[in-house]
Design an enzyme around this catalytic site. Sequence first.
Site, PDB file in Angstrom:
ATOM      1  N   CYS A  75      -1.818 -12.655  22.225  1.00 51.89           N
ATOM      2  CA  CYS A  75      -2.121 -11.168  23.011  1.00 51.89           C
ATOM      3  C   CYS A  75      -2.716 -10.608  21.806  1.00 51.89           C
ATOM      4  O   CYS A  75      -1.656 -10.165  20.982  1.00 51.89           O
ATOM      5  CB  CYS A  75      -1.191 -10.883  23.690  1.00 51.89           C
ATOM      6  SG  CYS A  75      -1.469  -9.253  24.644  1.00 51.89           S
ATOM      7  N   GLU A  76      -3.728  -9.965  22.053  1.00 49.48           N
ATOM      8  CA  GLU A  76      -4.447  -8.852  21.099  1.00 49.48           C
ATOM      9  C   GLU A  76      -3.627  -7.480  21.186  1.00 49.48           C
ATOM     10  O   GLU A  76      -3.906  -6.808  20.207  1.00 49.48           O
ATOM     11  CB  GLU A  76      -5.901  -8.792  21.162  1.00 49.48           C
ATOM     12  CG  GLU A  76      -6.299  -8.175  22.532  1.00 49.48           C
ATOM     13  CD  GLU A  76      -7.706  -8.016  22.731  1.00 49.48           C
ATOM     14  OE1 GLU A  76      -8.531  -7.038  23.187  1.00 49.48           O
ATOM     15  OE2 GLU A  76      -8.324  -9.208  22.036  1.00 49.48           O
ATOM     16  N   HIS A  77      -2.766  -7.440  22.149  1.00 52.31           N
ATOM     17  CA  HIS A  77      -2.332  -6.050  22.375  1.00 52.31           C
ATOM     18  C   HIS A  77      -0.910  -5.890  21.487  1.00 52.31           C
ATOM     19  O   HIS A  77      -0.827  -4.728  20.873  1.00 52.31           O
ATOM     20  CB  HIS A  77      -1.972  -5.602  23.859  1.00 52.31           C
ATOM     21  CG  HIS A  77      -3.263  -5.624  24.580  1.00 52.31           C
ATOM     22  ND1 HIS A  77      -3.402  -5.734  25.914  1.00 52.31           N
ATOM     23  CD2 HIS A  77      -4.672  -5.143  24.190  1.00 52.31           C
ATOM     24  CE1 HIS A  77      -4.369  -5.617  26.399  1.00 52.31           C
ATOM     25  NE2 HIS A  77      -5.404  -5.319  25.460  1.00 52.31           N
ATOM     26  N   HIS A  78      -0.075  -7.131  21.472  1.00 54.19           N
ATOM     27  CA  HIS A  78       0.978  -6.970  20.887  1.00 54.19           C
ATOM     28  C   HIS A  78       1.296  -7.769  19.717  1.00 54.19           C
ATOM     29  O   HIS A  78       2.453  -8.291  19.075  1.00 54.19           O
ATOM     30  CB  HIS A  78       2.288  -7.009  21.889  1.00 54.19           C
ATOM     31  CG  HIS A  78       2.157  -5.843  22.980  1.00 54.19           C
ATOM     32  ND1 HIS A  78       1.556  -5.979  23.898  1.00 54.19           N
ATOM     33  CD2 HIS A  78       2.611  -4.554  22.905  1.00 54.19           C
ATOM     34  CE1 HIS A  78       1.754  -4.744  24.725  1.00 54.19           C
ATOM     35  NE2 HIS A  78       2.510  -4.001  23.893  1.00 54.19           N
ATOM     36  N   GLN A 117      -5.906 -12.830  28.661  1.00 59.79           N
ATOM     37  CA  GLN A 117      -6.249 -14.068  29.503  1.00 59.79           C
ATOM     38  C   GLN A 117      -7.445 -13.670  30.265  1.00 59.79           C
ATOM     39  O   GLN A 117      -8.190 -14.559  30.660  1.00 59.79           O
ATOM     40  CB  GLN A 117      -4.739 -14.104  30.344  1.00 59.79           C
ATOM     41  CG  GLN A 117      -4.969 -15.166  31.408  1.00 59.79           C
ATOM     42  CD  GLN A 117      -3.635 -15.821  31.936  1.00 59.79           C
ATOM     43  OE1 GLN A 117      -2.531 -15.314  31.624  1.00 59.79           O
ATOM     44  NE2 GLN A 117      -3.755 -16.133  33.074  1.00 59.79           N
ATOM     45  N   HIS A 145       3.470 -14.690  29.550  1.00 56.91           N
ATOM     46  CA  HIS A 145       3.127 -13.776  28.344  1.00 56.91           C
ATOM     47  C   HIS A 145       4.523 -13.183  27.897  1.00 56.91           C
ATOM     48  O   HIS A 145       5.200 -12.633  28.501  1.00 56.91           O
ATOM     49  CB  HIS A 145       2.231 -12.501  28.855  1.00 56.91           C
ATOM     50  CG  HIS A 145       0.707 -12.956  29.027  1.00 56.91           C
ATOM     51  ND1 HIS A 145      -0.464 -12.694  28.373  1.00 56.91           N
ATOM     52  CD2 HIS A 145       0.325 -13.816  30.359  1.00 56.91           C
ATOM     53  CE1 HIS A 145      -1.475 -13.222  29.076  1.00 56.91           C
ATOM     54  NE2 HIS A 145      -0.983 -13.614  30.097  1.00 56.91           N
ATOM     55  N   CYS A 147       4.902 -10.792  25.806  1.00 58.97           N
ATOM     56  CA  CYS A 147       4.594  -9.628  25.757  1.00 58.97           C
ATOM     57  C   CYS A 147       5.255  -8.888  27.147  1.00 58.97           C
ATOM     58  O   CYS A 147       5.774  -7.550  27.133  1.00 58.97           O
ATOM     59  CB  CYS A 147       3.485  -8.780  25.532  1.00 58.97           C
ATOM     60  SG  CYS A 147       2.197  -9.390  26.480  1.00 58.97           S
TER      61      CYS A 147
END
Length: 193
Positions: A75-78, A117, A145, A147
């Site tokens: 995941c590019e956010h976390h 996703q 996920h 995260c």
Amino acid sequence: MDKKKIEQGVKLIIEGIGEDPNRPGIRKTPERVAKMYEEILGGRLKDPAVQLKVIDGEKHDEMVLIKNIPLYSVCEHHFLPFAGIAHVAYIPKGGRIVGLSKIARVVEILSQRLQVQERLTKEVADLIDKTLNPLGVMVVIEAEHMCMSMRGAKTPQALTITSAVRGVFRSSNATRAEAMNLIRGGMTGGREL
């Protein structure tokens, strides 16, 4: 990929959380993390379209479904992983088919990038649609996920399900329903799931 920069960044994280980067157990962690990122995020350096070469001499004009394709992404956010399965269906136009493993490779390559996703689902569908020009494409991805499981909402085992439909799968409820029935149940080894 610049592994030295990754190593420097990981060392800063280790220091930032108050650990000693020279402690025996983590002394080589920056190098290990850099090698891991090269492996799990190497899809950015690959062109997934090269996988979709039409098989000469073969013709098929009915739905092709490859289900339960395992996928692992970040995941590019976390920068935490998400893992799950992809189901990819397409209906060839003019009988144009590709090797079954090639669809799985497309999912793998696109998963090996910093992702969300929703975008991954769309990218798989769009690439197959653009490259093969089939009558329709349907992609469904189910993933957990980390995260969401490890932090934040702390909801382990919660699945996120995304879909992307193109062509006849969008315009025909019956075709979409047939694909979903095959994804949900279907046959394996001659017996119902």
